[in-house]
Design an enzyme around this catalytic site. Sequence first.
Site, PDB file in Angstrom:
ATOM      1  N   ARG A 168       0.782  -1.214  -0.057  1.00 43.84           N
ATOM      2  CA  ARG A 168      -0.116   0.183   0.093  1.00 43.84           C
ATOM      3  C   ARG A 168       0.745   1.164  -0.033  1.00 43.84           C
ATOM      4  NH1 ARG A 168      -2.338  -3.387   3.537  1.00 43.84           N
ATOM      5  NH2 ARG A 168      -4.351  -4.512   2.618  1.00 43.84           N
ATOM      6  N   LYS A 210       2.027  12.109 -10.455  1.00 40.03           N
ATOM      7  CA  LYS A 210       1.213  11.073 -11.253  1.00 40.03           C
ATOM      8  C   LYS A 210       2.123   9.912 -11.839  1.00 40.03           C
ATOM      9  CE  LYS A 210      -1.414  14.372 -14.244  1.00 40.03           C
ATOM     10  NZ  LYS A 210      -1.621  14.499 -15.620  1.00 40.03           N
ATOM     11  N   GLU A 217       8.344  21.136 -24.371  1.00 41.58           N
ATOM     12  CA  GLU A 217       7.861  21.192 -23.301  1.00 41.58           C
ATOM     13  C   GLU A 217       8.270  22.619 -22.444  1.00 41.58           C
ATOM     14  OE1 GLU A 217       5.258  19.570 -22.492  1.00 41.58           O
ATOM     15  OE2 GLU A 217       5.071  17.502 -23.227  1.00 41.58           O
ATOM     16  N   LYS A 224       6.209  24.730 -13.157  1.00 37.44           N
ATOM     17  CA  LYS A 224       5.387  23.713 -13.102  1.00 37.44           C
ATOM     18  C   LYS A 224       4.964  23.599 -11.617  1.00 37.44           C
ATOM     19  CE  LYS A 224       3.886  19.408 -14.160  1.00 37.44           C
ATOM     20  NZ  LYS A 224       4.115  17.876 -14.797  1.00 37.44           N
ATOM     21  N   GLU A 260      -5.694  18.903 -10.610  1.00 36.70           N
ATOM     22  CA  GLU A 260      -6.233  19.156 -12.036  1.00 36.70           C
ATOM     23  C   GLU A 260      -7.661  19.449 -12.011  1.00 36.70           C
ATOM     24  OE1 GLU A 260      -4.575  15.397 -13.935  1.00 36.70           O
ATOM     25  OE2 GLU A 260      -3.893  16.961 -15.067  1.00 36.70           O
ATOM     26  N   ARG A 285      -4.179  23.932 -13.813  1.00 34.07           N
ATOM     27  CA  ARG A 285      -3.432  23.131 -14.401  1.00 34.07           C
ATOM     28  C   ARG A 285      -3.395  22.923 -15.814  1.00 34.07           C
ATOM     29  NH1 ARG A 285      -1.324  18.180 -10.441  1.00 34.07           N
ATOM     30  NH2 ARG A 285      -0.272  16.914 -11.953  1.00 34.07           N
ATOM     31  N   ASN A 342      -1.457  22.334 -20.593  1.00 35.35           N
ATOM     32  CA  ASN A 342      -2.019  21.495 -21.694  1.00 35.35           C
ATOM     33  C   ASN A 342      -1.581  22.393 -23.085  1.00 35.35           C
ATOM     34  OD1 ASN A 342      -2.767  19.323 -20.408  1.00 35.35           O
ATOM     35  ND2 ASN A 342      -4.592  19.787 -20.232  1.00 35.35           N
ATOM     36  N   HIS A 402      -1.454  20.668 -26.434  1.00 37.66           N
ATOM     37  CA  HIS A 402      -1.732  19.167 -26.358  1.00 37.66           C
ATOM     38  C   HIS A 402      -2.884  18.784 -26.809  1.00 37.66           C
ATOM     39  CE1 HIS A 402       1.840  19.334 -23.656  1.00 37.66           C
ATOM     40  NE2 HIS A 402       1.785  18.212 -23.321  1.00 37.66           N
ATOM     41  N   HIS A 425      -1.926  16.020 -29.197  1.00 38.51           N
ATOM     42  CA  HIS A 425      -2.383  14.504 -28.848  1.00 38.51           C
ATOM     43  C   HIS A 425      -3.162  13.828 -30.202  1.00 38.51           C
ATOM     44  CE1 HIS A 425      -2.537  14.891 -24.106  1.00 38.51           C
ATOM     45  NE2 HIS A 425      -1.632  14.274 -24.538  1.00 38.51           N
ATOM     46  N   HIS A 469       6.041  12.600 -28.984  1.00 42.69           N
ATOM     47  CA  HIS A 469       5.098  13.390 -28.121  1.00 42.69           C
ATOM     48  C   HIS A 469       5.358  14.775 -27.942  1.00 42.69           C
ATOM     49  CE1 HIS A 469       2.363  14.724 -24.923  1.00 42.69           C
ATOM     50  NE2 HIS A 469       3.630  15.375 -24.242  1.00 42.69           N
TER      51      HIS A 469
HETATM   52  N1  LIG Z   1       4.319  11.339 -14.429  1.00 44.14           N
HETATM   53  C1  LIG Z   1       4.078  12.506 -15.211  1.00 44.14           C
HETATM   54  O1  LIG Z   1       3.651  13.313 -14.891  1.00 44.14           O
HETATM   55  C2  LIG Z   1       4.501  12.606 -16.826  1.00 44.14           C
HETATM   56  C3  LIG Z   1       4.795  13.788 -17.637  1.00 44.14           C
HETATM   57  C4  LIG Z   1       5.075  13.529 -18.800  1.00 44.14           C
HETATM   58  C5  LIG Z   1       5.472  12.332 -19.465  1.00 44.14           C
HETATM   59  N2  LIG Z   1       5.219  11.098 -18.604  1.00 44.14           N
HETATM   60  C6  LIG Z   1       5.407   9.960 -19.178  1.00 44.14           C
HETATM   61  O2  LIG Z   1       6.794   9.874 -19.578  1.00 44.14           O
HETATM   62  C7  LIG Z   1       6.914   9.020 -20.737  1.00 44.14           C
HETATM   63  C8  LIG Z   1       7.829   9.569 -21.522  1.00 44.14           C
HETATM   64  O3  LIG Z   1       9.104   9.967 -20.951  1.00 44.14           O
HETATM   65  P1  LIG Z   1      10.460   9.932 -21.868  1.00 44.14           P
HETATM   66  O4  LIG Z   1      10.360  10.964 -22.879  1.00 44.14           O
HETATM   67  O5  LIG Z   1      11.552  10.256 -20.801  1.00 44.14           O
HETATM   68  O6  LIG Z   1      10.618   8.529 -22.586  1.00 44.14           O
HETATM   69  P2  LIG Z   1      11.342   7.149 -22.107  1.00 44.14           P
HETATM   70  O7  LIG Z   1      11.257   6.920 -20.522  1.00 44.14           O
HETATM   71  O8  LIG Z   1      10.538   6.173 -22.997  1.00 44.14           O
HETATM   72  O9  LIG Z   1      12.693   7.475 -22.564  1.00 44.14           O
HETATM   73  C9  LIG Z   1      13.080   7.537 -24.064  1.00 44.14           C
HETATM   74  C10 LIG Z   1      14.307   6.938 -24.115  1.00 44.14           C
HETATM   75  O10 LIG Z   1      15.348   7.410 -24.103  1.00 44.14           O
HETATM   76  C11 LIG Z   1      16.169   6.539 -23.215  1.00 44.14           C
HETATM   77  N3  LIG Z   1      17.091   7.130 -22.170  1.00 44.14           N
HETATM   78  C12 LIG Z   1      16.477   7.799 -20.960  1.00 44.14           C
HETATM   79  N4  LIG Z   1      17.579   8.537 -20.314  1.00 44.14           N
HETATM   80  C13 LIG Z   1      18.646   8.463 -21.149  1.00 44.14           C
HETATM   81  C14 LIG Z   1      19.706   9.039 -21.324  1.00 44.14           C
HETATM   82  N5  LIG Z   1      20.011   9.926 -20.448  1.00 44.14           N
HETATM   83  N6  LIG Z   1      20.605   9.047 -22.448  1.00 44.14           N
HETATM   84  C15 LIG Z   1      20.314   8.114 -23.528  1.00 44.14           C
HETATM   85  N7  LIG Z   1      19.220   7.581 -23.483  1.00 44.14           N
HETATM   86  C16 LIG Z   1      18.169   7.723 -22.482  1.00 44.14           C
HETATM   87  C17 LIG Z   1      15.146   5.434 -22.813  1.00 44.14           C
HETATM   88  O11 LIG Z   1      15.686   4.002 -22.468  1.00 44.14           O
HETATM   89  C18 LIG Z   1      14.264   5.200 -24.045  1.00 44.14           C
HETATM   90  O12 LIG Z   1      14.645   4.564 -24.807  1.00 44.14           O
HETATM   91  C19 LIG Z   1       5.547   8.681 -21.265  1.00 44.14           C
HETATM   92  O13 LIG Z   1       5.423   7.454 -20.934  1.00 44.14           O
HETATM   93  C20 LIG Z   1       4.653   9.578 -20.663  1.00 44.14           C
HETATM   94  O14 LIG Z   1       3.335   9.092 -20.518  1.00 44.14           O
HETATM   95  C21 LIG Z   1       4.785  11.072 -17.317  1.00 44.14           C
HETATM   96 ZN   LIG Z   2       3.418  16.774 -22.835  1.00 45.02          ZN
END
Ligand SMILES: NC(=O)c1ccc[n+]([C@@H]2O[C@H](COP(=O)([O-])OP(=O)(O)OC[C@H]3O[C@@H](n4cnc5c(N)ncnc54)[C@H](O)[C@@H]3O)[C@@H](O)[C@H]2O)c1
Ligand SMILES: [Zn+2]
Length: 341
Positions: free
Chosen positions: A113, A135, A177, A214, A224, A228, A232, A235, A239, A255
Site C-alpha cells: 500500500r 502522477k 515542453e 510547473k 487538476e 493546471r 496542456n 496538447h 495529442h 510526443h
Molecule cells: N508522470 C508524469 O507527470 C508524466 C509527465 C510527462 C510524461 N510522462 C510519461 O513519460 C513517458 C515519456 O518519457 P520519456 O520521454 O522520458 O521517455 P522514455 O522513458 O521512454 O525515454 C526515452 C528513451 O530514452 C532512453 N534514455 C533515457 N535516459 C537516457 C539518457 N540519459 N541517455 C540516453 N538514453 C536515455 C530510454 O531508454 C528510452 O529508450 C511517457 O510514458 C509519458 O506518459 C509522465
Molecule cells: Zn506533454
Amino acid sequence: MTLEYHTGGLICRIDVGRGLLEQAGGLFGLDRKVLVVTDDGVPAAYSQKVLAQCREGYLLVVPQGEENKSLDTVGTILAGLLEHGFTRSDAVVAVGGGVVGDMAGFAASIYQRGIEYYNVPTTLLSQVDSSVGGKTAVNFGGVKNIVGAFHHPSAVLIDPDTLDSLSPRLLSEGLAEVIKMAATGDRALFESIEGASDLRPHMEQIIASALRYKIGVVEQDPKEQGLRAVLNFGHTVGHAIEAASAAAGGREFYHGEAVAVGMLYMSEGEARRRIEALLRRFALPCSDPFGTDVLMSYAVHDKKRRGGSIKLVRVSEIGTYDFVQADADTLRAYIQSFKEQ
Ligand SMILES: NC(=O)c1ccc[n+]([C@@H]2O[C@H](COP(=O)([O-])OP(=O)(O)OC[C@H]3O[C@@H](n4cnc5c(N)ncnc54)[C@H](O)[C@@H]3O)[C@@H](O)[C@H]2O)c1
Ligand SMILES: [Zn+2]
C-alpha cells in the site's frame, strides 16, 4: 540548487545540479535496502552509480519503450520487491526517463500500500515534466496512462550531465515542453532560450526555471481542477497529431514534437512567430500532414471524455495565456485557420 514543492502536507525536494548523481546516497538516504529500477536504453553507468551508494542495493533492468509501460512490467518490479523481502522502510529508486519513473512510482505506490519512491529522471522531458505532480501510471487496454495513482516521490535528483548521452531528437522533444511552459508563463525563460547560442551551459538554469513554473501551477491546482490545464498548451491538437501518427503505423511524431506543432495551432501573432523560430532552431516540426477532419476525429474523441467542451490554452503574447472554453466548431475553426496559412 534545491527546489521544494508542497502537496497535501508533504514536501518534495528536487535537487538540480551537474554531477549530483554522485550524491544520490546522501540526498536520498540510501543506507538501507533499495531497488534501483532502470531500462535497457538508459546508459548503465547511471544506475550503477546509484547502486554503488546503497547499503543493500538490487538492480532491476526492464525493457525500454512505451510499449513496455504495462502492468506486466509493474508485475516484474513487484516480484523483485517481494523476492528481496522489501518492507515499508525500504525504497525504490527510478533511474531513467518518464517510462521508468511512471512504472517504478506506480509499483511503489501499491507495494504494501505504498513504499517510498525516489526519482532520478534522465531525459529532459522527464526532468521538466514528470518530476513534479506525483502522477504515476501504466498503459492498459490500448489506452495511455489509464491505470495509475498519485504517489509523490520522496525526493528527486536531476543531474543535467545525464543529458549528454541523450539523442538530439529526444533533447529537442524535452525542449518543446520547456518552450510550452516559457511561452505561457515565463517570458524571461523564453528570452534566455532565444538569446543563448548554446543551451548546454544553461541547462541547469533552464530545468530549474521550468520546474519552478510547473511547481507554481501544480501547487495551486494539485488535482487538476482548473489552472493546471495551462500545462496542456499545445496538447489538444498535439495529442491528435500523436494519435494520427501512431494510427498511420509509425512514430513519426514523438510526443514533444506533436506538442510543438500543437502550440503553433494555438498561438497567434508575434508569439506564434517567436515560438516557431525556436522550434525551427531545435529541429522540431512546425507542421503536420493530417487533414482537419482527421485531427478533429482524434481531438473530439479526447473532448467527449470530458463532456462537451474543452478548455483550450491560447497564447498571443509570450509569457501569458488565455483559456478558451471551446466547442467542436471553435476548435475546428482554429485548426482550419492554421492550415490555411
Ligand atoms: N508522470 C508524469 O507527470 C508524466 C509527465 C510527462 C510524461 N510522462 C510519461 O513519460 C513517458 C515519456 O518519457 P520519456 O520521454 O522520458 O521517455 P522514455 O522513458 O521512454 O525515454 C526515452 C528513451 O530514452 C532512453 N534514455 C533515457 N535516459 C537516457 C539518457 N540519459 N541517455 C540516453 N538514453 C536515455 C530510454 O531508454 C528510452 O529508450 C511517457 O510514458 C509519458 O506518459 C509522465
Ligand atoms: Zn506533454
